[in-house]
Design an enzyme around this catalytic site. Sequence first.
Site, PDB file in Angstrom:
ATOM      1  CD  GLU A 246     -80.137  28.506 -56.345  1.00  0.00           C
ATOM      2  OE1 GLU A 246     -80.432  29.426 -56.478  1.00  0.00           O
ATOM      3  OE2 GLU A 246     -80.673  27.889 -55.144  1.00  0.00           O
TER       4      GLU A 246
ATOM      5  NE  ARG B  65     -80.473  39.399 -64.812  1.00  0.00           N
ATOM      6  CZ  ARG B  65     -80.589  38.822 -63.728  1.00  0.00           C
ATOM      7  NH1 ARG B  65     -80.981  39.237 -62.609  1.00  0.00           N
ATOM      8  NH2 ARG B  65     -80.973  37.364 -63.952  1.00  0.00           N
TER       9      ARG B  65
ATOM     10  CE  LYS C 178     -80.887  30.318 -62.369  1.00  0.00           C
ATOM     11  NZ  LYS C 178     -79.856  29.327 -61.584  1.00  0.00           N
TER      12      LYS C 178
END
Length: 553
Positions: free
Chosen positions: A37, A261, A271
């Site tokens: 994104e 992750r 983020k």
Amino acid sequence: MSEIVKERSLNFIEEIVEGDLKSGKHSGRLLTRFPPEPNGYLHIGHAKSICLNFGLAQKYGGGTNLRFDDTNPVTEDTEYVDSIKNDVKWLGFEWTHEMYASDYFDQLFKYAKKLITKGLAYVDEISAEEMARLKGTPNAPGQPSPFRDRSVEENLDIFEGMANGDFAEGSKVLRAKIDMSSSNMLMRDPIIYRIKFANHHRTGNKWCIYPMYDFAHGQSDSIEGITHSVCTLEFVSHRELYDWFLEKLEIFPSKQYEFARLNLTYTIMSKRKLLQLVNENHVNGWDDPRLPTISGMRRRGYTPKSIVDFCDRIGIQKRDNLIDVSLLEFFVREDLNKTSTRVMAVLDPIKVVITNMPDGKVEPCILENNPEEVESGNRIVNFTKEIFIESSDFMEEPPAKYFRLSPGKMVRLKGAYIIQCDEVVKNDDGTIKELHCTYVENSKSGNDESGIKVKGVIHWVSATEALKAEIRIYDRLFKVEDLSNEEGDFKDYINENSLQVVEAFVEPSLKEAKIGNRYQFMRNGYFVPDLDFTSEKLVFNKTVGLKEGFKVG
RNA sequence: UGGCUUAUGGUGUAAUGGUAACACAGCGGUUUUUGGUGCCGUUAUUCCAGGUUCGAGCCCUGGUAAGCCAACCA
């Protein structure tokens, strides 16, 4: 006798891919995607995903699309799109197609209407709070909204109105009609479209309704014909929804697979939190060398190879992990040791006067550029009467096994002469002003006839020829190894001493340094010119230190 | 009082029913005009309890622990 090369074992996703390829699924076609994104910069965790997705395609002869998951215009921006493309390329990967979820807004709108027509979606207009309440909890089933059973015609009509801008933001949403008592919260009539009067970085003001992630991602995969859609573990429970939409829409059945992750010690990979550090000026921008962002690591001096090697070594798995940052440092040292130019720089100087050397005498010395790479050649560094050495390379009262300089003792100056410390000259306050030494004239490196054996070799720079440089030394961003274990605000654990700026003396050849060059400051560590570097103002970042064998104190 | 996912040295990853291995970190030695690099050595591992089997880290059952799920974020 042929050498037996042990084949590297497959990770679970490679096994799935090989299985699919073997069974002829998709006629042997393989297409992955990397779907960021554009609302932040890429970090080392994304690098893991990039290496996986692009690596799969490289290994099995497929392709990888770079697809921007841009369904939320309020957080997304082209600045991020540009940085992401730049970082992926810098890591060494090439995408098959550059795509945007927003390219599919028309198609997605049609899919939504198809769902409505099939009686599988409805417009709801209860408040967000009411909707949350009716949703139930993981332990208690949800209740249907009073708007759940509107007619297809009415739903279609209102949904068109939503798209036309007839209704206020937040007043209505389109929901999939699935199962309010599902044990999977995501199946309890998830919202698939919401009203947002926001300017989108690509579609501008064309739309005032935007699809949610779950109604965009799988369909985008399907439209592109992605065979293996790999994402992180927190999306496991989304898979049921992913499959449901593709099935009800009767479109290409992409499959989602999830891996864990990456987490690294002493840093954060969220983020949202990185954005906070940037916005609140705890660091100097997204490319601050203390950050685990790709741009920060690049600025710090990490090489693409070190990052790719690291990602390769840590593997792909389904369990949560916390990888020791020293593993990353190992790979960058491994790469830099082979490729970086050796130079001398003194970060914390003491002056040394060679008393038996004539004033103004300049003695050229030959130094190797890189002992690991013979073809890298040599360079000349001038030895002069006054030099600087590292203050940690002298001790008045040395401990046992201290091989460096101390009163009455000798050391070798790298590439030059053996010197002996005769006198410690002090300031009025008792601090050391300078050292008076004599050099052994017939001990020059490469032509040593002195017969003297010294254990210590130290680096030095000419006090008359060295250049001043600003050196930025970085330490870990956080004081604790595992942030997830800690209570309270993550910012309480910031290491306020993570940036140290020192004025150093470096050898004259560094005036010609260029951004992208990598150096080993001998016996110190690896350093690179910072983005702020100019030939008038030399600025270097410390990438990582050398491994330390001997520690004083 | 739910569902899903996962459990192998300090960390990470292998072993696909047949001697628990590799890397990092640590420790020791050796080489070295970088106390770096290289080379050699070394410490330490299958969450627990049952079961199946000649044989279980792997299969089965039951526990336990950790992570994720109740955003008009992705």
